[in-house]
Design a protein around this motif. Sequence first.
Motif, PDB file in Angstrom:
ATOM      1  N   ALA A  14       0.995  -1.289   0.036  1.00 31.84           N
ATOM      2  CA  ALA A  14       0.102  -0.131  -0.174  1.00 31.84           C
ATOM      3  C   ALA A  14       0.928   1.245   0.109  1.00 31.84           C
ATOM      4  O   ALA A  14       0.476   2.083  -0.717  1.00 31.84           O
ATOM      5  N   CYS A  15       1.990   1.217   0.718  1.00 26.78           N
ATOM      6  CA  CYS A  15       2.801   2.545   0.729  1.00 26.78           C
ATOM      7  C   CYS A  15       3.529   2.447  -0.540  1.00 26.78           C
ATOM      8  O   CYS A  15       3.715   3.722  -1.154  1.00 26.78           O
ATOM      9  N   GLY A  16       3.684   1.403  -1.161  1.00 29.77           N
ATOM     10  CA  GLY A  16       4.649   1.488  -2.368  1.00 29.77           C
ATOM     11  C   GLY A  16       3.693   2.058  -3.578  1.00 29.77           C
ATOM     12  O   GLY A  16       3.948   2.644  -4.417  1.00 29.77           O
ATOM     13  N   GLU A  17       2.321   1.906  -3.548  1.00 34.16           N
ATOM     14  CA  GLU A  17       1.537   2.097  -4.417  1.00 34.16           C
ATOM     15  C   GLU A  17       1.146   3.704  -4.406  1.00 34.16           C
ATOM     16  O   GLU A  17       0.981   4.424  -5.165  1.00 34.16           O
ATOM     17  N   GLU A  18       1.069   3.978  -2.806  1.00 37.72           N
ATOM     18  CA  GLU A  18       0.732   5.499  -2.462  1.00 37.72           C
ATOM     19  C   GLU A  18       1.893   6.166  -2.897  1.00 37.72           C
ATOM     20  O   GLU A  18       1.900   7.527  -3.520  1.00 37.72           O
ATOM     21  N   ASP A  19       3.161   5.716  -2.771  1.00 32.76           N
ATOM     22  CA  ASP A  19       4.370   6.519  -3.086  1.00 32.76           C
ATOM     23  C   ASP A  19       4.470   6.621  -4.575  1.00 32.76           C
ATOM     24  O   ASP A  19       4.810   7.838  -5.316  1.00 32.76           O
ATOM     25  N   ALA A  20       4.001   5.481  -5.246  1.00 35.35           N
ATOM     26  CA  ALA A  20       4.151   5.738  -6.755  1.00 35.35           C
ATOM     27  C   ALA A  20       3.049   6.635  -7.393  1.00 35.35           C
ATOM     28  O   ALA A  20       3.349   7.232  -8.339  1.00 35.35           O
ATOM     29  N   VAL A  21       2.173   6.609  -6.569  1.00 40.75           N
ATOM     30  CA  VAL A  21       0.772   7.906  -7.133  1.00 40.75           C
ATOM     31  C   VAL A  21       1.411   9.096  -6.831  1.00 40.75           C
ATOM     32  O   VAL A  21       1.498  10.050  -8.054  1.00 40.75           O
TER      33      VAL A  21
END
Length: 96
Positions: A14-21
């Motif tokens: 989730a953090c990785g997706e959030e960072d990617a966004v």
Amino acid sequence: MDAQLRVETGSSVACGEEDAVHQTAAQCQERERRRIQFRTSLDHARSLTRNLRRNQARASLARIEDCARPLESVRQSLAEVREPKPAQLIVELARV
């Protein structure tokens, strides 16, 4: 332990997706900023080019006008030589 690993893995995803966004949004903003900066520089260059062309046209016109003035004075001189004024005729006839 297995459940704890999944939670940690899930949160890291989730953090990785959030960072990617966030990173994608930041890249889009940077790209838009650069695009606006580029368009502004193009507009400025076009304005400078327009002003340069306008100044060159004015200078060219001034050169033409400067050439036209002597030409007009030559025409006047020729007209005076071809058609002497009455006073000049009297002086010339008096010499003879």
